[in-house]
Design an enzyme around this catalytic site. Structure first.
Site, PDB file in Angstrom:
ATOM      1  N   GLU A  90       0.824  -1.212   0.000  1.00 25.60           N
ATOM      2  CA  GLU A  90       0.000   0.000   0.000  1.00 25.60           C
ATOM      3  C   GLU A  90       0.855   1.257   0.000  1.00 25.60           C
ATOM      4  OE1 GLU A  90      -2.901  -2.090   3.301  1.00 25.60           O
ATOM      5  OE2 GLU A  90      -2.117  -0.088   3.632  1.00 25.60           O
ATOM      6  N   CYS A 111       2.893   8.239   1.744  1.00 30.06           N
ATOM      7  CA  CYS A 111       3.324   7.273   2.743  1.00 30.06           C
ATOM      8  C   CYS A 111       3.647   5.974   2.011  1.00 30.06           C
ATOM      9  CB  CYS A 111       2.190   7.087   3.742  1.00 30.06           C
ATOM     10  SG  CYS A 111       2.492   5.789   4.937  1.00 30.06           S
ATOM     11  N   CYS A 118       5.265  -7.599   7.998  1.00 32.32           N
ATOM     12  CA  CYS A 118       6.231  -7.061   8.952  1.00 32.32           C
ATOM     13  C   CYS A 118       6.525  -8.126   9.993  1.00 32.32           C
ATOM     14  CB  CYS A 118       5.695  -5.801   9.618  1.00 32.32           C
ATOM     15  SG  CYS A 118       6.905  -5.054  10.745  1.00 32.32           S
ATOM     16  N   CYS A 122       3.796  -5.806  16.203  1.00 28.93           N
ATOM     17  CA  CYS A 122       3.154  -4.959  17.208  1.00 28.93           C
ATOM     18  C   CYS A 122       1.699  -5.408  17.321  1.00 28.93           C
ATOM     19  CB  CYS A 122       3.250  -3.491  16.813  1.00 28.93           C
ATOM     20  SG  CYS A 122       4.968  -2.958  16.638  1.00 28.93           S
ATOM     21  N   CYS A 125      -1.268  -3.723  15.242  1.00 23.33           N
ATOM     22  CA  CYS A 125      -1.017  -3.307  13.858  1.00 23.33           C
ATOM     23  C   CYS A 125      -1.433  -4.366  12.854  1.00 23.33           C
ATOM     24  CB  CYS A 125       0.469  -2.989  13.702  1.00 23.33           C
ATOM     25  SG  CYS A 125       0.954  -2.625  12.001  1.00 23.33           S
ATOM     26  N   CYS A 358      -1.587   1.637   8.689  1.00 25.85           N
ATOM     27  CA  CYS A 358      -0.739   0.752   7.908  1.00 25.85           C
ATOM     28  C   CYS A 358      -1.276  -0.673   7.823  1.00 25.85           C
ATOM     29  CB  CYS A 358       0.691   0.832   8.401  1.00 25.85           C
ATOM     30  SG  CYS A 358       1.173  -0.047   9.849  1.00 25.85           S
TER      31      CYS A 358
HETATM   32  N1  SAH Z   1       7.267  -0.067  11.127  1.00 30.83           N
HETATM   33  C1  SAH Z   1       7.415   1.332  11.253  1.00 30.83           C
HETATM   34  C2  SAH Z   1       6.740   2.125  10.149  1.00 30.83           C
HETATM   35  C3  SAH Z   1       5.403   1.633   9.702  1.00 30.83           C
HETATM   36  S1  SAH Z   1       4.077   1.795  10.850  1.00 30.83           S
HETATM   37  C4  SAH Z   1       6.927   1.800  12.597  1.00 30.83           C
HETATM   38  O1  SAH Z   1       6.344   1.014  13.322  1.00 30.83           O
HETATM   39  O2  SAH Z   1       7.208   2.934  12.934  1.00 30.83           O
HETATM   40  C5  SAH Z   1       3.733   3.530  10.782  1.00 30.83           C
HETATM   41  C6  SAH Z   1       3.005   4.034  11.982  1.00 30.83           C
HETATM   42  O3  SAH Z   1       1.635   3.606  11.997  1.00 30.83           O
HETATM   43  C7  SAH Z   1       3.623   3.553  13.294  1.00 30.83           C
HETATM   44  O4  SAH Z   1       3.758   4.608  14.207  1.00 30.83           O
HETATM   45  C8  SAH Z   1       2.598   2.540  13.730  1.00 30.83           C
HETATM   46  O5  SAH Z   1       2.697   2.282  15.086  1.00 30.83           O
HETATM   47  C9  SAH Z   1       1.310   3.187  13.314  1.00 30.83           C
HETATM   48  N2  SAH Z   1       0.146   2.302  13.305  1.00 30.83           N
HETATM   49  C10 SAH Z   1       0.108   0.975  13.094  1.00 30.83           C
HETATM   50  N3  SAH Z   1      -1.153   0.503  13.215  1.00 30.83           N
HETATM   51  C11 SAH Z   1      -1.932   1.562  13.506  1.00 30.83           C
HETATM   52  C12 SAH Z   1      -3.324   1.722  13.758  1.00 30.83           C
HETATM   53  N4  SAH Z   1      -4.156   0.703  13.692  1.00 30.83           N
HETATM   54  N5  SAH Z   1      -3.771   2.965  14.036  1.00 30.83           N
HETATM   55  C13 SAH Z   1      -2.933   4.019  14.083  1.00 30.83           C
HETATM   56  N6  SAH Z   1      -1.611   3.935  13.845  1.00 30.83           N
HETATM   57  C14 SAH Z   1      -1.105   2.719  13.575  1.00 30.83           C
HETATM   58 FE1  SF4 Z   2       5.659  -3.527  11.914  1.00 36.22          FE
HETATM   59 FE2  SF4 Z   2       3.274  -2.444  12.300  1.00 36.22          FE
HETATM   60 FE3  SF4 Z   2       4.983  -2.655  14.349  1.00 36.22          FE
HETATM   61 FE4  SF4 Z   2       5.484  -0.881  12.372  1.00 36.22          FE
HETATM   62  S1  SF4 Z   2       3.743  -0.850  13.798  1.00 36.22           S
HETATM   63  S2  SF4 Z   2       6.925  -2.341  13.323  1.00 36.22           S
HETATM   64  S3  SF4 Z   2       4.645  -2.007  10.613  1.00 36.22           S
HETATM   65  S4  SF4 Z   2       4.037  -4.368  13.208  1.00 36.22           S
END
Ligand code: SAH
Ligand code: SF4
Length: 382
Positions: A90, A111, A118, A122, A125, A358
């Site tokens: 995406e 973006c 990944c 997390c 996510c 994301c």
């Molecule tokens: N992996 C990297 C970059 C991609 S995620 C990182 O974690 O920083 C980009 C951002 O989107 C991160 O701050 C992540 O925590 C946030 N993100 C992921 N899932 C989300 C959600 N459901 N709602 C809001 N932000 C989210």
């Molecule tokens: Fe990976 Fe999502 Fe955690 Fe970023 S927020 S490191 S994309 S699992």
């Protein structure tokens, strides 16, 4: 076979020299690739046919194919691309949003993703739900910008002349600001990311200023230090999401490898080498990290890193049970932070109604391909 868009200008020059081509061919080539954004060597009509054939024998020239584009009221556009091997990624195009990243108010931020899936998992996510598939190649990162600009140019051409284009490009480029916040952990694909950014930053390539490029990481400390040594002045965003190890451990497994003490030390190192270029990303998740106990440690951390805090209300992910706090408690958290002396902004997520966080669009698409509508979603972790 290597893709032509994974080469720097120096590498292109070297290749053309080896083929006994005049020096000016390199800039003709980069002009076709990065200004005209053509998708075949055949379209490069001022190159001799023999050279075009030689290029096609030695290199691929691949582009992303658009699966869907979703729009929202505020003109955010979310693209789902299919890669040559069928994998889905995406990118999200976000119109000017002053006070966020970079400075210009007329910018269009894209973006971009850096991996398929990944590995960091997390808990909140969507990108990590199916694990990690592979790194994106240099050209697959670069192409997200070019393919988006191709799409924007086609739309502008379709728009009636008396109407302003929906996403007016300020130059011939539709994208002038980049956030590396799509799917994947950018710093886990370090070499490809840095090469792609060098191409996107170069005047002959994407021509996007380094200060308009923000790399987001969940906290890979050795790579943050490595990035601090790079000559390019990219901005860094750290996905903090918790100001104590207890909270971070609960939602971000990476914190067990690089706990806060180490993350803050790496951040301080980056800050010292680069100046004030760090943002702390903090998604607000109800009952998890939005309590008053996080306010002082978060404000202290931000002060130590000379960082700005970017509060983002959590975007619900289908199948996960985490919730965003009410607007009232979001505002309360912001006010408490400001009272504690931190510089913070609360971003009511742009494009949230189109699954802009994301990994969410890909997740939905994959789910709709894999299972009939209405069947059971994934179980919620935690
Ligand atoms: N992996 C990297 C970059 C991609 S995620 C990182 O974690 O920083 C980009 C951002 O989107 C991160 O701050 C992540 O925590 C946030 N993100 C992921 N899932 C989300 C959600 N459901 N709602 C809001 N932000 C989210
Ligand atoms: Fe990976 Fe999502 Fe955690 Fe970023 S927020 S490191 S994309 S699992």
């Amino acid at each position: 076979m290597r893709d032509i868009k994974s080469l720097t200008l120096e590498e292109l020059q070297e290749q053309l020299r080896a083929w006994q081509q005049p020096a000016y061919r390199a800039s003709q080539l980069t002009d076709w690739l990065y200004r005209q954004r053509v998708t075949s060597f055949d379209a490069m009509t001022n190159l001799p046919r023999g050279l075009r054939e030689q290029l096609a024998r030695e290199f691929t020239l691949r582009s992303l194919s658009l699966v869907t584009v979703q729009g929202s009221d505020d003109a955010t556009r979310k693209f789902l691309w299919r890669l040559p091997d069928g994998a889905l990624i995406e990118s999200v195009l976000i119109p000017a949003n002053p006070a966020l990243y970079g400075e210009a108010a007329d910018r269009q931020t894209l973006c971009v993703s850096t991996q398929v899936g990944c590995a960091y998992g997390c808990k909140f996510c969507a990108s990590g739900l199916d694990g990690w598939k592979r790194n994106l190649g240099v050209e697959e990162i670069v192409e997200q910008v070019l393919a988006t600009e191709r799409w924007a140019a086609a739309r502008a051409a379709e728009a009636p002349a008396d109407l302003p284009a929906e996403n007016p490009a300020t130059s011939d480029r539709a994208v002038n600001n980049l956030v590396i916040m799509g799917m994947g952990e950018p710093l886990a694909n370090y070499d490809n990311l840095l090469k792609a950014l060098a191409i996107l930053n170069a005047p002959w390539g994407g021509n996007i200023g380094a200060r308009k490029i923000t790399i987001s990481t969940s906290g890979l400390c050795p790579q943050i230090r490595r990035l601090a040594e790079e000559p390019a002045q990219y901005r860094l965003a750290i996905s903090l999401h918790g100001a104590t190890d207890a909270v971070r451990d609960r939602i971000m497994p990476v914190n067990r490898k690089y706990p806060l003490r180490e993350l803050v030390a790496a951040g301080e190192y980056y800050q010292a080498r680069k100046g004030r270029m760090i943002t702390l990303e903090y998604i607000l998740i109800a009952g998890v990290n939005d309590g008053s106990d996080q306010v002082k440690p978060l404000a202290d951390l931000a002060r130590r890193l000379h960082a700005k805090i970017n509060l983002i209300p959590y975007n619900r992910v289908e199948g996960l049970s985490w919730e965003r706090p009410t607007e009232e408690s979001q505002d309360r958290f912001l006010a408490a932070l400001e009272k504690a002396g931190a510089s913070a902004t609360l971003r009511r997520e742009k494009g949230h109604e189109i699954d802009a966080a994301c990994g969410q669009l890909r997740l939905k698409h994959t789910a709709s391909e894999a299972q009939p509508p209405g069947s059971a979603p994934k179980p919620a972790p935690g």
